[in-house]
Design a protein around this motif. Structure first.
Motif, mmCIF file in Angstrom:
data_model
loop_
_atom_site.group_PDB
_atom_site.id
_atom_site.type_symbol
_atom_site.label_atom_id
_atom_site.label_comp_id
_atom_site.label_asym_id
_atom_site.label_seq_id
_atom_site.Cartn_x
_atom_site.Cartn_y
_atom_site.Cartn_z
ATOM 1 N N ASP A 83 13.535 -1.078 77.459
ATOM 2 C CA ASP A 83 12.233 -1.586 77.608
ATOM 3 C C ASP A 83 12.199 -3.168 77.222
ATOM 4 O O ASP A 83 11.685 -3.967 78.198
ATOM 5 N N ALA A 84 12.737 -3.484 75.993
ATOM 6 C CA ALA A 84 12.515 -4.766 75.652
ATOM 7 C C ALA A 84 13.285 -5.833 76.618
ATOM 8 O O ALA A 84 13.230 -6.983 76.665
ATOM 9 N N GLN A 85 14.591 -5.438 76.767
ATOM 10 C CA GLN A 85 15.695 -6.221 77.708
ATOM 11 C C GLN A 85 15.189 -6.343 79.233
ATOM 12 O O GLN A 85 15.419 -7.332 79.665
ATOM 13 N N ALA A 86 14.396 -5.289 79.642
ATOM 14 C CA ALA A 86 14.164 -5.385 81.206
ATOM 15 C C ALA A 86 12.957 -6.259 81.415
ATOM 16 O O ALA A 86 12.015 -5.636 81.499
ATOM 17 N N VAL A 87 13.156 -7.172 81.703
ATOM 18 C CA VAL A 87 12.223 -8.593 81.712
ATOM 19 C C VAL A 87 12.193 -8.866 83.229
ATOM 20 O O VAL A 87 13.342 -8.954 83.727
ATOM 21 N N PRO A 88 11.284 -9.146 83.789
ATOM 22 C CA PRO A 88 11.421 -9.739 84.953
ATOM 23 C C PRO A 88 12.375 -10.979 85.227
ATOM 24 O O PRO A 88 12.083 -11.911 84.524
ATOM 25 N N GLY A 89 13.206 -11.167 86.360
ATOM 26 C CA GLY A 89 13.845 -11.876 86.597
ATOM 27 C C GLY A 89 15.449 -11.701 86.062
ATOM 28 O O GLY A 89 16.345 -12.583 86.016
ATOM 29 N N CYS A 90 15.588 -10.841 85.272
ATOM 30 C CA CYS A 90 16.925 -10.357 84.605
ATOM 31 C C CYS A 90 17.715 -9.888 85.297
ATOM 32 O O CYS A 90 17.445 -9.223 86.745
ATOM 33 N N ARG A 91 19.040 -9.917 85.314
ATOM 34 C CA ARG A 91 20.273 -9.261 85.913
ATOM 35 C C ARG A 91 20.128 -7.722 85.576
ATOM 36 O O ARG A 91 20.188 -7.506 84.365
ATOM 37 N N VAL A 92 20.272 -6.690 86.478
ATOM 38 C CA VAL A 92 20.408 -5.451 86.022
ATOM 39 C C VAL A 92 21.544 -4.789 87.129
ATOM 40 O O VAL A 92 22.168 -5.543 87.901
ATOM 41 N N ARG A 93 21.984 -3.580 86.626
ATOM 42 C CA ARG A 93 22.901 -2.783 87.657
ATOM 43 C C ARG A 93 22.304 -1.361 87.850
ATOM 44 O O ARG A 93 21.634 -1.032 86.844
#
Length: 699
Positions: A83-93
């Protein structure tokens, strides 16, 4: 470059959300897994591992895939642990069709419009919000404009991640500099008003016809300093590393060190990413760089600058082939920023911006131009060359040799040669038929006076070459390169040193002493105190190219070289080997590139060629091109030109079709091209075509 699939946006994609396919194990929920490079949910499949975030549990993700029919955001659930890391603009897989793909998290929302079960994010690679809302919106707009996919544009806009660089301590933000004096802008009647508008936070837009000389970089630095002093950011895009270095030094002089960053390919991935992060985090407010800098994440953008917009390097060679002029214009319009598009010449595209009212001309008075420009002499000039009977046939007529000999007593002499190498084109000495390779039919060339002819395509040595038309075995040169020219000048001026600057070795600066400097266009060194003279050779080669922009490009190359020469009042002279009666030659003699651009634009409008109209090219194997064109639902006013055969390396065959529409139908054309690409991609049609909107060359 091999053909690439067309890519662009499917209209209404944001409204039609889709769920990704099942995960590798067949489950509908993609459980996050452990990784050493990013955050993840706890091990196991317990309740907490699959519990969505309590607030805004749905993440919209743009997945890195080149397929046009997948050019839309996909919804995923955000695990509570992320929840804390998944911010708009971040890289995800994310899990996607049995694979793990990279992507960017666009936004978090409360619920999805998809009616089925959603998969979870697999990993947050980094919580750094590298995709800002401004760049995301710009990338979507560029993708739509060029009929490309959003993921293709983001690949150009955002550099690869370096985790070590991200973990470095953040530098302190630089303080805004004090507003600088007008400096070089005082030479332009509208210059102080342009700076005043920047100082007040306005958004003036200008097409700048720069005066000859090295002052252009200082003028750019003054404009950037005004924008930064007003609390806004600035993006400067120039053609190459030498121009970056010139503007970089001028910015240090005007704003002080540490208040901007320079981005070039020579920096290396880590340093480039470090400087890019400094812009993203607001530690620096200005950037100067080559083409990729047009997407730099500068906060509160107040000014975009494009120098020498006619240079081919401003057009990205990767799909969807955006041009820096269009990208920066769109960015300035969206951000309400000022725009400065300048150069020693004026392109027809820039002239159209002025004609449309989007920008205003910014030029010096004619008296100032005449005082700063060198004296230009041309073949056929009644005052100088009418008595030279060999001028029309000699590659180095007596006038050029005389000017070079006299000027060399005062300083260095520049010799611009359109082609690099030694002898880049050969022909039969008897019948003048082009010499072609017996293996691949490619053009033959020579690398030195004692070398054997070789094929420029396959490298085959053609020592036993015979003309296919007359069986003659001797060759003659039809195109002389820079190295052969340097060799000829060395024999004509044995007392002078001869230096070359080109693709193999680019010289940045030469001292103010007698020398001959042979350079290809774009590789001309700057001379301390300016060149005493310049010889612009092989004008017929430049003007005779099968290119709609041949005359415009020739004038750009000539003006860029002539701008390095001393003013006429200091004895600076330029000899151009081209017919004096041609409009392009007269534009150089009078130093009136803006007038020539207006004339070219009027002629293009009569003929129906860019930039007066919008064109798209479709290139590929003949059957693929015709099938693609037949599937298009074009606007009523669209015209189809061709398809016609185009040159292809090797024995392959290719055709190109041109689609032409009025400027007002550009969006409709792009949408039609995208729809056809989406249909082909959805049915897994692997017949490739290359689709290019606003190509630099149409013939």
């Amino acid at each position: 470059m091999p053909p690439a699939r067309l890519a662009s946006r499917d209209p209404g994609a944001e409204e039609r959300q889709m769920s990704p396919p099942k995960d590798d194990d067949g489950a509908l929920f993609n459980v996050p897994r452990e990784s050493s490079t990013g955050s993840s949910a706890p091990k196991g499949r317990g309740p907490r591992a699959r519990r969505p975030a309590p607030e805004l549990p749905v993440a919209r993700v743009v997945v890195d895939t080149p397929l046009p029919h997948l050019d839309q955001p996909f919804d995923y659930l955000v695990p509570e642990a992320m929840d804390a890391q998944a911010v708009p603009g971040c890289r995800v897989r994310v899990g996607f069709n049995g694979r793990t793909l990279d992507g960017f998290l666009l936004e978090r929302i409360a619920e999805s419009s998809f009616e089925g079960q959603l998969a979870y994010l697999r990993q947050v690679v980094s919580s750094e919000p590298v995709l800002t809302p401004e760049i995301a919106g710009l990338a979507r707009l560029v993708a739509d404009r060029y009929a490309g996919t959003l993921s293709d544009v983001l690949r150009l806009a955002i550099p690869p991640r370096h985790g070590r660089v991200e973990r470095e301590p953040a530098a302190a933000a630089a303080k805004p500099p004090a507003p600088p004096p007008a400096g070089p802008w005082e030479d332009y009647p509208a210059g102080p008003a342009f700076l005043s508008a920047l100082r007040e936070g306005g958004a003036p837009r200008a097409v700048w016809s720069a005066l000859p000389g090295p002052q252009w970089s200082d003028a750019v630095a003054v404009a950037v300093a005004e924008a930064v002093a007003a609390g806004r950011g600035a993006v400067v895009v120039v053609p190459d590393g030498r121009d970056v270095a010139a503007v970089d030094a001028a910015l240090d002089e005007r704003m002080g060190a540490g208040r901007h960053v320079a981005l070039t390919a020579e920096l290396g991935p880590a340093e480039r990413y470090r400087r890019w992060l400094a812009l993203l985090r607001g530690q620096r407010r200005a950037v100067v760089g080559t083409r990729a800098a047009m997407f730099a994440p500068v906060a509160e953008l107040g000014l975009v600058v494009l120098w020498d917009d006619g240079d081919d390097v401003h057009a990205d060679p990767h799909a969807p082939y955006p041009h820096a002029r269009t990208v920066l214009s769109l960015r300035a319009h969206r951000a309400g920023a000022a725009a400065l598009i300048g150069g020693f010449t004026c392109t027809t595209d820039a002239a159209r911006l002025v004609e449309s009212g989007w920008a205003r001309p910014l030029a010096a008075a004619r008296d100032t131009v005449r005082a700063r420009a060198p004296r230009v002499l041309a073949t056929g000039d009644d005052t100088e060359m009418a008595r030279d009977e060999a001028a029309r046939s000699a590659r180095l007529p007596s006038l050029a040799l005389r000017v070079a000999r006299e000027a060399a007593q005062e300083g260095p002499v520049l010799v611009q040669v359109p082609r690099r190498g030694y002898l880049d084109a050969l022909a039969c000495a008897r019948c003048r038929a082009p010499a072609r390779c017996g293996s691949c039919n490619g053009p033959l060339a020579l690398q030195s006076a004692h070398a054997m002819p070789y094929c420029r395509w396959c490298g085959h040595i053609a020592g036993d070459w015979r003309c296919g038309a007359c069986e003659h075995g001797r060759l003659r040169a039809t195109a002389v390169g820079a190295r052969r020219t340097a060799e000829e000048l060395g024999r004509a001026f044995p007392a002078l040193p001869v230096r070359t600057s080109g693709r193999e070795e680019v010289v940045t600066r030469v001292p103010a002493r007698a020398a001959l400097v042979v350079a290809t266009p774009g590789a001309e060194p700057v001379a301390d105190g300016g060149y005493a003279a310049a010889l612009l050779l092989d004008g017929g080669t430049l003007l005779g190219r099968a290119d709609l922009r041949a005359a415009e490009e020739a004038l750009r190359r000539w003006c860029n070289a002539a701008a390095l020469v001393r003013p006429a009042g200091d004895g600076g002279r330029v000899v151009v080997l081209a017919e004096a009666g041609l409009a392009v030659t007269q534009a150089l003699i009078r130093w009136d590139p803006a007038g020539f651009a207006e004339r070219e634009l009027a002629e293009r409008r009569e003929l129906g060629f860019p930039p007066a109209v919008t064109m798209a090219s479709v290139t590929g194997e003949p059957e693929n091109v015709r099938e693609f064109v037949d599937s298009l639902e074009l606007p009523e006013e669209a015209e189809l030109l061709g398809p016609v055969p185009v040159a292809a390396e090797g024995s392959g065959t290719a055709e190109r079709a041109l689609l032409r529409v009025p400027m007002g139908s550009a969006r409709a054309l792009a949408a039609s091209l995208k729809a056809a690409a989406v249909a082909r991609s959805a049915r897994k049609d692997e017949r490739l075509v290359q689709v290019h909107l606003d190509p630099m060359r149409t013939i």
